[in-house]
Scaffold this motif. Structure first.
Motif, short mmCIF file in Angstrom:
data_model
loop_
_atom_site.label_atom_id
_atom_site.label_comp_id
_atom_site.label_asym_id
_atom_site.label_seq_id
_atom_site.Cartn_x
_atom_site.Cartn_y
_atom_site.Cartn_z
N ASP A 120 0.83 -1.21 0.00
CA ASP A 120 0.00 0.00 0.00
C ASP A 120 0.86 1.25 0.00
N HIS A 121 1.92 1.24 0.82
CA HIS A 121 2.81 2.40 0.88
C HIS A 121 3.60 2.57 -0.41
N ARG A 122 4.05 1.46 -1.01
CA ARG A 122 4.78 1.56 -2.27
C ARG A 122 3.90 2.16 -3.37
N MET A 123 2.63 1.75 -3.41
CA MET A 123 1.73 2.27 -4.44
C MET A 123 1.50 3.76 -4.29
N VAL A 124 1.27 4.21 -3.05
CA VAL A 124 1.02 5.64 -2.85
C VAL A 124 2.29 6.44 -3.13
N ILE A 125 3.45 5.93 -2.74
CA ILE A 125 4.73 6.59 -3.06
C ILE A 125 4.90 6.67 -4.57
N GLY A 126 4.62 5.56 -5.27
CA GLY A 126 4.78 5.52 -6.72
C GLY A 126 3.89 6.52 -7.44
N LEU A 149 -5.67 8.24 1.72
CA LEU A 149 -4.47 8.47 0.91
C LEU A 149 -3.48 9.37 1.64
N THR A 150 -3.96 10.48 2.20
CA THR A 150 -3.03 11.41 2.84
C THR A 150 -2.39 10.79 4.08
N SER A 151 -3.15 10.04 4.86
CA SER A 151 -2.54 9.41 6.04
C SER A 151 -1.58 8.30 5.63
N ARG A 152 -1.95 7.55 4.59
CA ARG A 152 -1.07 6.48 4.10
C ARG A 152 0.23 7.07 3.55
N LEU A 153 0.12 8.19 2.84
CA LEU A 153 1.31 8.85 2.30
C LEU A 153 2.19 9.38 3.43
N ALA A 154 1.58 9.96 4.45
CA ALA A 154 2.36 10.46 5.59
C ALA A 154 3.10 9.31 6.28
N ARG A 155 2.41 8.19 6.49
CA ARG A 155 3.05 7.03 7.12
C ARG A 155 4.14 6.45 6.22
N ALA A 156 3.91 6.44 4.92
CA ALA A 156 4.90 5.91 3.98
C ALA A 156 6.14 6.79 3.97
N ARG A 157 5.95 8.10 3.98
CA ARG A 157 7.10 9.02 4.01
C ARG A 157 7.90 8.85 5.30
#
Length: 172
Positions: A120-126, A149-157
């Motif tokens: 999930d994090h790789r997809m949002v980063i991509g 999306l925004t929370s997933r992106l924040a956690r991925a970053r």
């Protein structure tokens, strides 16, 4: 105004061809393997062309194509899990002694860190960081609410930054 089918098909094919670099970039960001990314893009383009009637003219073709790539990747991951196949990582020493070795090592470190993230994090980063897709469009591609999306992106970053700083501390 509706286009005749033949004309619409040619327009769609040309528009998909124009998206190929972005599709390939997204595929590379989730597969981390050049050949897998190329295969994934090929599968996505084939699916799009055989299901062209499902695309609604006037909507964002890039979002539709990214969604097809995402779904094709999910299908591939599930298939690999069933077959229990393992793919060897790219050779890490292919640029030893090259002037670009340090830049290559940084890129490899980033790719390695991203590969350790959840799918999930790789997809949002991509979609957001690599391809630069707007949040709204990325949320549509991933079929999730904007807040997710925004929370997933924040956690991925956060996770990516931690992985990269851990790696730097181990190296230094």
């Amino acid at each position: 105004m509706r286009f005749p089918y033949k004309t619409m098909s040619i327009v769609l094919e040309n528009d998909i061809a124009a998206l190929l670099p972005r599709l390939r970039r997204f595929a590379r960001s989730i597969t981390f393997h050049r050949e897998d990314a190329d295969d994934l893009v090929q599968v996505a383009v084939e699916r799009a062309l055989t299901r062209a009637e499902q695309w609604e003219p006037g909507t964002r073709l890039d979002s539709w194509m990214f969604r097809i790539v995402k779904n094709a990747w999910i299908d591939e991951v599930r298939s690999r899990a069933r077959r229990a196949e393992l793919f060897a990582p790219e050779e890490e020493g292919e640029h030893v002694g090259d002037d670009a070795a340090e830049a290559h090592q940084r890129r490899m470190a980033i790719e390695k860190a991203i590969s350790l993230l959840s799918e999930d994090h790789r997809m949002v980063i991509g979609l957001v960081l690599v391809d630069g897709l707007p949040y709204k469009d990325a949320a549509e591609v991933l079929e999730i609410p904007m807040g997710t999306l925004t929370s997933r992106l924040a956690r991925a970053r956060e996770a990516l930054q931690e992985l990269l700083s851990d790696r730097a501390r181990m190296k230094g």
